[in-house]
Design a protein around this motif. Structure first.
Motif, short mmCIF file in Angstrom:
data_model
loop_
_atom_site.label_atom_id
_atom_site.label_comp_id
_atom_site.label_asym_id
_atom_site.label_seq_id
_atom_site.Cartn_x
_atom_site.Cartn_y
_atom_site.Cartn_z
N ALA A 198 -0.73 12.88 -5.35
CA ALA A 198 0.14 12.63 -6.43
C ALA A 198 1.15 11.15 -6.91
CB ALA A 198 1.44 13.86 -7.40
N MET A 199 1.88 11.38 -5.47
CA MET A 199 3.02 9.89 -5.96
C MET A 199 1.79 9.11 -6.04
SD MET A 199 5.10 8.50 -6.87
CE MET A 199 7.31 9.55 -6.51
N VAL A 222 10.77 7.69 -9.89
CA VAL A 222 11.44 7.03 -9.18
C VAL A 222 10.68 6.27 -8.42
CG1 VAL A 222 13.34 6.51 -8.01
CG2 VAL A 222 13.15 8.11 -9.62
N LYS A 223 10.39 4.70 -8.54
CA LYS A 223 9.74 4.12 -6.78
C LYS A 223 10.11 4.31 -5.81
CE LYS A 223 8.34 -1.16 -5.32
NZ LYS A 223 8.61 -1.83 -5.75
N PRO A 224 9.13 5.20 -5.14
CA PRO A 224 9.56 5.58 -3.57
C PRO A 224 9.64 4.15 -2.56
CG PRO A 224 7.03 6.59 -3.84
CD PRO A 224 7.91 5.60 -5.12
N GLU A 225 10.16 4.16 -1.70
CA GLU A 225 10.70 3.10 -0.59
C GLU A 225 10.70 3.14 0.33
OE1 GLU A 225 11.00 -0.14 -2.31
OE2 GLU A 225 11.77 -0.05 -4.51
N ILE A 272 1.24 -0.82 -0.01
CA ILE A 272 0.12 0.21 -0.28
C ILE A 272 0.81 1.06 -0.11
CG2 ILE A 272 -2.09 1.30 1.12
CD1 ILE A 272 -2.76 -1.64 2.72
N ILE A 273 0.58 2.24 -0.77
CA ILE A 273 1.18 3.60 -0.62
C ILE A 273 0.71 5.09 -0.18
CG2 ILE A 273 0.78 3.76 -3.85
CD1 ILE A 273 3.43 5.15 -2.92
N LEU A 274 0.39 5.45 0.74
CA LEU A 274 -0.58 6.10 0.60
C LEU A 274 0.53 7.93 1.43
CD1 LEU A 274 -1.92 4.33 3.98
CD2 LEU A 274 -2.98 5.02 2.13
N THR A 275 -0.35 8.64 1.16
CA THR A 275 0.51 10.02 1.62
C THR A 275 0.59 10.09 3.12
OG1 THR A 275 -0.27 11.60 0.09
CG2 THR A 275 0.46 12.62 1.33
N TYR A 276 1.42 10.77 3.94
CA TYR A 276 1.69 11.23 4.92
C TYR A 276 0.38 12.56 5.78
CZ TYR A 276 6.30 10.17 5.02
OH TYR A 276 8.07 9.66 5.02
N ASN A 329 -0.42 3.50 -11.03
CA ASN A 329 -0.23 3.22 -11.98
C ASN A 329 0.91 2.03 -13.12
OD1 ASN A 329 -2.61 4.77 -12.90
ND2 ASN A 329 -1.87 6.54 -13.12
N ASN A 330 2.19 2.69 -12.46
CA ASN A 330 3.37 2.00 -12.65
C ASN A 330 3.15 0.38 -12.18
OD1 ASN A 330 4.20 4.02 -14.65
ND2 ASN A 330 5.12 5.28 -12.68
N GLY A 331 2.16 0.19 -11.37
CA GLY A 331 2.99 -0.85 -10.52
C GLY A 331 3.58 -1.02 -9.58
N TRP A 332 3.84 -0.02 -9.22
CA TRP A 332 5.02 -0.34 -8.13
C TRP A 332 3.58 -0.73 -6.50
CZ3 TRP A 332 7.09 5.51 -8.66
CH2 TRP A 332 7.72 5.06 -10.64
N TYR A 333 2.58 -0.20 -6.67
CA TYR A 333 2.29 -0.71 -5.09
C TYR A 333 0.54 -0.89 -6.19
CZ TYR A 333 6.41 1.09 -2.81
OH TYR A 333 7.43 0.69 -2.39
#
Length: 361
Positions: free
Chosen positions: A220-221, A358-361, A178-182, A227-231
């Motif tokens: 936005a990230m 760039v994929k955020p880690e 999962i990717i979430l905004t702070y 979209n990129n399939g990173w998460y």
């Protein structure tokens, strides 16, 4: 003069000659365009957003419709734009004062309005804007709806059972995906977390953090990452109600949970230099052309959202509640500090400075 009803009415400017009701704009867009060119042909916009290109979807259309108008704009998160505007006003004069301020920080419009810092102006179609999302005296107005909700990559989740409600995000299969905004870096996301806490308790927030989501600055990230399939999924982001072709993704409202919507709002600073251009912009933003092609909920009552979503009033959301919540600054700031303690400080560049390749880690 004795204190009578007549004296009170005179003091308030209620008699003819002392003042009059502000009328809606009657000029056409072409007439307003001619006024803007005669004024000097310049327009300066400061718009809240997360990445520099985020308003290109409609601003490029505005430029195409009015090609001789020289448009200067900048996009940044509203919590940065608002103090820049305050500093420009403090410096005096017209230098660095935009012609339109367009922010997510809705409480700022109350502050500016109460201090006489915004012009009173009612564009054409003003009467069609939801009453709760405009100042009745014309100092500010909503322009378009923004909804944050579930955005998923259908190649990375069960397409027949994607996460839609808060408890779905506690599924063990989503841990680390999962990717979430702070939330303490964005008031709209902070409001989302406030409502999660209200609905499910503090225990839910702790369980969500234990899912080890990747945290990022800006909203936005997450849609780039999905979209990129990173998460696999996020609920702290925006996307069109009708998906763009070529993407195996879906933007979905919750099945049961309350969700966030607000109307991005705008006003004309009293110190603005190019007021004819500002009026042109606001009239175009409320036009049927713009409202009818907006990606989510329109601010006009007579135009329905795309994708069969209809009116914002049909859904389990309340733009008015978000505005009221934003006005409760001591409570908001205290909850922001709680989220910072729970999650940790926001790391990384400002949202507008992120490298979205760039994929955020």
């Amino acid at each position: 003069m004795p204190i009578t009803r007549t004296a009170i009415a005179l003091s308030l400017g209620l008699f003819a000659g002392a003042g009059h009701a502000l009328e809606m704009e009657t000029k056409t867009l072409d007439e307003l365009y001619a006024d803007a060119l005669a004024e000097g042909g310049e327009f300066v916009l400061r718009a809240g957003g997360d990445e520099p290109s985020q308003i290109d979807y409609y601003l490029e259309r505005f430029k195409e419709r009015f090609p001789d108008l020289r448009v200067t704009h900048s996009v940044d998160v509203s919590i940065n734009h608002a103090p820049r505007f305050d500093n420009a006003r403090a410096a005096g004069g017209e230098e660095n004062i935009p012609d339109v301020i367009q922010f997510q920080t809705l409480h700022d419009f109350n502050y500016y309005m109460e201090r006489g810092l915004l012009d009173a102006y009612k564009p054409a179609n003003w009467d069609k804007v939801y009453p709760d999302h405009k100042d009745p005296h014309g100092r500010w107005m909503g322009l378009y709806g923004v909804t944050f909700s579930n955005y998923v990559n259908l190649d990375m989740v069960d397409p027949d059972n994607p996460p839609r409600d808060a408890l779905d995000y506690l599924d063990p299969s989503l841990k680390g995906r999962i990717i979430l905004t702070y939330p303490h870096d964005d008031d709209a996301v902070l409001y989302q977390f406030w409502n999660l806490k209200e609905a499910y308790g503090w225990d839910y927030l702790e369980k969500l953090v234990a899912q080890e989501p990747v945290w990022t600055r800006g909203t936005a990230m997450p849609y780039h990452a999905v979209n990129n399939g990173w998460y696999a999924a996020s609920f702290t982001t925006f996307w069109a109600f009708e998906n763009f072709p070529g993407l195996n993704t879906a933007f979905m409202l919750p099945e049961d949970d309350y969700f966030l919507t607000w109307f991005q709002s705008a006003g004309i600073p009293t110190q603005a230099k190019n007021k004819a251009a500002a009026k042109l912009y606001l009239n175009w933003m409320l036009s049927e052309d713009m409202q009818g092609s907006w990606l989510q909920f329109p601010v006009r009552m007579d135009i329905e959202a795309p994708g069969g979503y209809g009116s914002v009033l049909r859904h389990n959301t309340s733009p008015g509640d978000f505005h009221r919540w934003m006005l409760k600054r001591p409570m908001v700031e205290r909850f922001r500090d709680q989220m910072r303690q729970l999650i940790g400080p926001a790391h990384g560049p400002e949202a507008v400075d992120l490298d979205y390749t760039v994929k955020p880690e």
